[in-house]
Design a protein around this motif. Structure first.
Motif, short mmCIF file in Angstrom:
data_model
loop_
_atom_site.label_atom_id
_atom_site.label_comp_id
_atom_site.label_asym_id
_atom_site.label_seq_id
_atom_site.Cartn_x
_atom_site.Cartn_y
_atom_site.Cartn_z
N ALA A 132 35.27 51.07 30.92
CA ALA A 132 34.28 50.03 30.62
C ALA A 132 33.38 49.63 31.80
N GLN A 133 32.05 49.37 31.27
CA GLN A 133 31.13 48.70 32.20
C GLN A 133 31.58 47.32 32.95
N VAL A 134 31.50 47.16 34.13
CA VAL A 134 31.83 45.96 34.88
C VAL A 134 30.83 45.36 35.55
N THR A 135 30.57 44.24 36.05
CA THR A 135 29.69 43.63 36.75
C THR A 135 30.10 43.34 38.17
N SER A 136 29.47 43.69 39.16
CA SER A 136 29.92 43.32 40.67
C SER A 136 28.79 42.58 41.24
N TYR A 137 28.87 41.68 42.23
CA TYR A 137 28.02 40.82 42.97
C TYR A 137 28.03 41.26 44.41
N ILE B 220 25.40 43.76 39.61
CA ILE B 220 24.99 45.22 39.23
C ILE B 220 25.98 45.40 38.22
N ASN B 221 25.66 46.26 37.10
CA ASN B 221 26.54 46.83 36.02
C ASN B 221 26.64 48.14 36.40
N ILE B 222 28.20 48.41 36.56
CA ILE B 222 28.71 49.51 37.08
C ILE B 222 29.74 50.29 36.06
N VAL B 223 29.92 51.71 36.02
CA VAL B 223 30.85 52.19 35.42
C VAL B 223 31.42 52.81 36.86
N PHE B 224 32.77 52.25 37.00
CA PHE B 224 33.39 52.40 38.34
C PHE B 224 34.09 54.00 38.20
N LYS C 248 37.34 54.67 47.00
CA LYS C 248 38.41 55.39 46.49
C LYS C 248 39.44 54.40 45.97
N LYS C 249 39.17 53.08 46.06
CA LYS C 249 39.98 52.15 45.62
C LYS C 249 40.31 52.32 43.99
N ASP C 250 41.26 51.72 43.67
CA ASP C 250 41.85 51.81 41.96
C ASP C 250 40.71 51.13 41.05
N ASN C 251 40.05 49.93 41.59
CA ASN C 251 39.13 49.26 40.69
C ASN C 251 38.00 48.60 41.45
#
Length: 723
Positions: free
Chosen positions: A624-629, A615-619, A663-666
């Motif tokens: 920047a957009q990142v990918t999470s599984y 999933i492409n996410i702007v956290f 609420k985590k930092d990343n």
């Protein structure tokens, strides 16, 4: 003796299908418009009511071939018209092959069906073809009408007007298919079991010899209860045919009436009737005396004219025609009884339909007209009873009672119990999971729609579900029990979605609405992930469009060789623990391969799998957009709806844990926290809590589910023209 199988061709959407009959009962199931009613109507037309055939009973695409054949012959030279024979069109005509399983002791009843002197089998069969009685006569009359119509259209002022007949269909369909019934009839041919093809869809070649008459006429009796029947309504506006009182009256006349069948046990009844008639006669004579004397004053009756006398006549059958003839006792109070019309339709119709089956049985056995109990000449050897969608007039509980008792009602007679050569077979179509849950899977015949590339309309085919699992007894036992316990409607759905857990099941209707699938009949079946693959044989046999929504279930093997679940990540050498993905489709265990799999590779026939992917996410805003599984449905849903979970009011349980994770930092730490929060006991409460959310309507569908639903929607859309 019993019907073993019928093979139907060119009848409505049943272009070519085979129906295997169960020994006692056969239950026809399938989605709406899948051909169940067509199958029953075909068997009724061919075996009982050929006069009910209409042009619309032909497979509609076949009319193009028939029209073209006749029009081409009209336009050929006169000397070439002798080519028109039944052979040139019969592959487009309605046909049904009927196969009987006949024990050696009864083959003498079917001598006309012996295919040869060397026949040595337990199966005898006949082909029934609905065809022109005299094709040359049909063509000659059609030609006259067609050429007359064409000559009228040659005039300029008539060219834009449709003139009858413009085609063979038009000619035969006139006046509600009167011409069809004038020119067409049934033809019968002997079949040879040794010439049957291994392909169940292949008709064996036509025999050379046509039978002079119907070989089943004195062998098979047909009765039916069709879906268009109407029972009495709660306002008391009774349909004359179907109130219980009317049924009892008809049964009395046919089976009980003491005046038609006098024996010693009926003498007391006749004596009572005659005594009552005498008393009534006396009362009538006294009551009408003055009025008859008045008639004498006008010299009528006059000299030599007959005198007027009034006599009563008591007909016992008429005593049960009034609206209170059938009553229902209320409790134990003998004074509390309600007429038939004041009782619930479900209960009243259950009794009415059950009694109809008793009537069928008694009329077949025909005790009244047999000279002795040992006289076995009257009944036909096979009694076929068709019931079309009994649930149309029965509530759920009544449906379950009815199917349990229906066949029993048809065979509950001394003659049938003592003489097994008389065989009853029940054929019932249904769209009710309540009925299906009460019958054996082996009795089910599943109708499904398919759309051949060369045809403009969807057609139907039939699957014998008794052959679904082969020798896999454990799998069959599991699936059968599971379907019964869950009241599954899988046999009636346009599409099926297998989901792994309670969360997906609870929220899937919302996703269906979001993706435009709420207009379709979708069966959602919750299956634990370790057992979804057990449905493989059934789903593939049903040929129904199926989306399998499952979890990727990543795991890693430690140094000691033990496996344990781990947050989904690429490049870590992870494997899936999901049996569906490993053993059903795509038969892949490597997590990296699964994450990179193209949409096309997730499809196998009419089945598609959907599992978590990146999933492409702007956290955080500005990052920047990142990918999470995600690992499972719950964290995939949260990562798809980040703002909704961040702003949830008064969150509880897993929703609260996910909110804290966000609420985590990343994103990496967030995903770890979500993975650690996943507990099976929280999954159903997680979905239920979301139902209370003020933002429930705004919940977005996780991408992997969205892609699967888009595929399912596209597949179902291809069939909408045929519905």
């Amino acid at each position: 003796m019993q019907i073993h199988r019928v093979h139907i061709g060119n009848f409505r959407r049943l272009k070519n299908c085979t129906i295997d009959f169960g020994v006692n009962q056969t239950i026809l199931v399938g989605a709406n418009n899948s051909g169940k009613t067509s199958a029953i109507q075909a068997m009724l037309r061919f075996l009982k009511n050929p006069k009910d055939f209409s042009c619309k009973d032909f497979t509609i695409t076949n009319w193009k071939e028939l029209d073209a054949t006749f029009e081409s012959i009209v336009n050929t030279e006169q000397e070439k018209r002798e080519v028109i024979t039944l052979d040139s069109i019969r592959d487009s005509l309605p046909v049904m092959d009927v196969w009987l399983k006949v024990p050696e002791s009864e083959v003498y009843l079917l001598k006309s069906l012996f295919p040869s002197l060397t026949w040595d089998s337990e199966f005898l069969g006949a082909r029934i073809l609905y065809a022109p009685k005299d094709i040359k006569e049909l063509f000659a009359d059609y030609e006259v009408a067609f050429k007359k119509a064409q000559s009228i259209k040659t005039k300029p002022e008539h060219r834009s007007i449709e003139v009858f007949p413009k085609s063979l269909f038009d000619f035969l369909n006139a006046n509600d298919s009167q011409n069809l019934r004038k020119y067409f009839g049934l033809k019968y041919y002997v079949l040879d079991i040794d010439k049957e093809d291994e392909d169940p869809e292949a008709f064996q070649p036509y025999p050379d010899v046509e039978l002079d008459s119907n070989p089943f006429d004195e062998i098979i009796r047909i009765d039916s209860i069709e879906a268009h029947r109407e029972f009495s309504d709660p306002e008391g506006k009774h349909d004359e045919h179907d109130t219980l009182s009317k049924q009892l009256q008809e049964y009395y006349k046919n089976n009980i009436s003491p005046e038609d069948d006098v024996d010693e046990k009926n003498l007391s009844i006749l004596g009572a009737i005659q005594s009552a008639n005498k008393e009534l006669d006396k009362n009538l004579k006294e009551g009408f005396a003055e009025r008859i004397d008045e008639l004498k004053q006008i010299n009528y009756p006059g000299f030599l004219n007959p005198a007027i006398e009034i006599h009563s006549y008591i007909d016992p059958s008429l005593t049960i025609t009034h609206e209170s003839a059938v009553q229902f006792a209320v409790g134990n109070n003998p004074d509390l009884k309600l007429p038939e019309k004041y009782n619930g339709l479900g209960y009243r119709n259950l009794i009415s339909m059950y009694f109809r089956l008793i009537q069928f049985r008694e009329e077949w056995i025909d005790y009244k007209h047999r000279e002795t109990d040992d006289d076995l000449t009257a009944p036909e050897r096979i009694h076929i009873v068709f019931i079309e969608e009994p649930e149309a007039h029965l509530h759920a509980q009544a449906q379950q009672v009815f199917i349990k008792k229906a066949f029993e009602a048809l065979i509950n007679a001394k003659l049938l119990k003592e003489h097994k050569e008389f065989k009853t077979q029940l054929i019932l179509s249904t769209h009710s999971n309540h009925i299906v849950n009460e019958v054996d899977l082996n009795d089910l015949r599943y109708f499904y729609r398919y759309k051949p590339e060369e045809n403009e309309i969807p057609l139907s085919n039939v699957i014998n579900l008794s052959e679904t699992f082969g020798d896999q007894d454990e799998t069959k036992r599991f699936v059968t029990r599971y379907l019964k316990l869950t009241h599954c409607d899988i046999f009636f759905a346009d599409g099926v979605i297998l989901v792994e857990g309670a969360g997906e099941r609870i929220l899937m209707p919302h996703f269906l609405k979001k993706e435009g699938l709420d207009k379709n009949y979708i069966s959602i079946v919750e299956i634990n992930g370790s057992h979804a693959h057990r449905f493989k044989e059934l789903i593939e046999k049903l040929n129904v469009f199926t989306l399998v929504v499952t979890d990727i279930d990543a795991e890693i093997k430690d140094a000691g060789g033990s496996c344990h679940k781990e947050r989904t990540q690429k490049g870590k050498g992870q494997k899936t623990n999901n049996d569906t993905l490993k053993n059903w489709h795509p038969k892949e265990s490597d997590i990296d391969s699964l994450l990179d799999l193209s949409p096309e590779r997730k499809i196998s026939g009419n089945v598609r799998v959907a599992y978590q992917a990146g999933i492409n996410i702007v956290f955080k805003e500005g990052e920047a957009q990142v990918t999470s599984y995600p690992y499972t449905f719950e964290d995939a849903l949260a990562l798809t709806n980040i703002e909704l979970f961040r702003t949830a009011k008064n969150p509880k349980a897993m929703v609260k844990k996910f909110q804290d994770a966000l609420k985590k930092d990343n994103i990496d730490n967030c995903a770890k926290e979500m993975f650690n929060s996943l507990e099976a006991s929280y999954k159903a409460p997680f979905a239920i809590e979301l139902l209370y959310s003020d933002s429930f309507d705004d919940i977005k569908t996780p991408q992997y589910i969205k892609e699967g639903l888009e595929w399912l929607n596209g597949k179902l859309a291809t069939y909408e023209d045929g519905k």
